[in-house]
Enzyme design. Sequence first.
Site, PDB file in Angstrom:
ATOM      1  N   HIS A  13       0.839  -1.205   0.000  1.00 23.62           N
ATOM      2  CA  HIS A  13       0.000   0.000   0.000  1.00 23.62           C
ATOM      3  C   HIS A  13       0.874   1.256   0.000  1.00 23.62           C
ATOM      4  O   HIS A  13       0.599   2.221  -0.726  1.00 23.62           O
ATOM      5  CB  HIS A  13      -0.915   0.009   1.221  1.00 23.62           C
ATOM      6  CG  HIS A  13      -2.171  -0.771   1.026  1.00 23.62           C
ATOM      7  ND1 HIS A  13      -3.117  -0.436   0.082  1.00 23.62           N
ATOM      8  CD2 HIS A  13      -2.648  -1.889   1.646  1.00 23.62           C
ATOM      9  CE1 HIS A  13      -4.119  -1.294   0.131  1.00 23.62           C
ATOM     10  NE2 HIS A  13      -3.859  -2.192   1.063  1.00 23.62           N
ATOM     11  N   THR A 190       7.428 -12.586 -12.326  1.00 21.94           N
ATOM     12  CA  THR A 190       7.646 -12.106 -10.956  1.00 21.94           C
ATOM     13  C   THR A 190       7.603 -13.235  -9.936  1.00 21.94           C
ATOM     14  O   THR A 190       7.977 -13.041  -8.789  1.00 21.94           O
ATOM     15  CB  THR A 190       6.576 -11.064 -10.575  1.00 21.94           C
ATOM     16  OG1 THR A 190       5.286 -11.681 -10.642  1.00 21.94           O
ATOM     17  CG2 THR A 190       6.632  -9.865 -11.508  1.00 21.94           C
TER      18      THR A 190
END
Length: 232
Positions: A13, A190
């Site tokens: 975040h 990833t």
Amino acid sequence: MTAQRHLLRDISHELRSPLARLIVALELARQRSGKEAKGALERIEEEAERLNDLIGQLLTLTQLESGGERIERGPVPLKELIESIAADADFEAQTRGRNVRALVEDDFAVQGSEELLRRGIENVVRNAVRYTAEGTQVEIAVSRRRGDSGDSVVIRVRDHGPGVPEEVLARIFLPFYRVADARDRQSGGTGIGLAITERAVRLHNGTVAAANAPDGGLIVEITLPLSSPSDP
């Protein structure tokens, strides 16, 4: 483990704000710079997009692992979903000299979240497109599997790439696991996409497994319980 998940979620975040400012600064730099800076700015934009995608995947993974992703269950017609995923993936694959083809035997339906299932299946298909050899196609087959405890639907994604060493097949669904770091960095992998797939499928009471094809390439099978006529 709970503390680690919370930390990962909070970090993800927090990264969003500086990333948003970076993108704004990039646009300002593009407006004020000359042609000689074009290549460098395009590279910055590409890396910022990769970082944004990585953050999004991290947030999805932490939500799935913590149970924060509530599933609004409803009937999901797989034929329409699979054909939509295949069409999008084929459009992207054609720019790399590859194709994606879907074969759905019937219009099966499962109970669950269409958005979560789309994410999970799409991650497998995109991974297959990334590694299948140039001039080959990724094949998506959907069929029914009958069993004593009820019927299930099997979504089979097959590529024509190098495959995966047998001893690490079970690990490719672990977060951040990479078969070969250099190869995955070059392809943009990833190590999170297949972990999201495994958790999304598990939340739908299904399973996912990988195996090497006898004539080369990787096969990933997603098995989901079929909806019964009495299901809401």
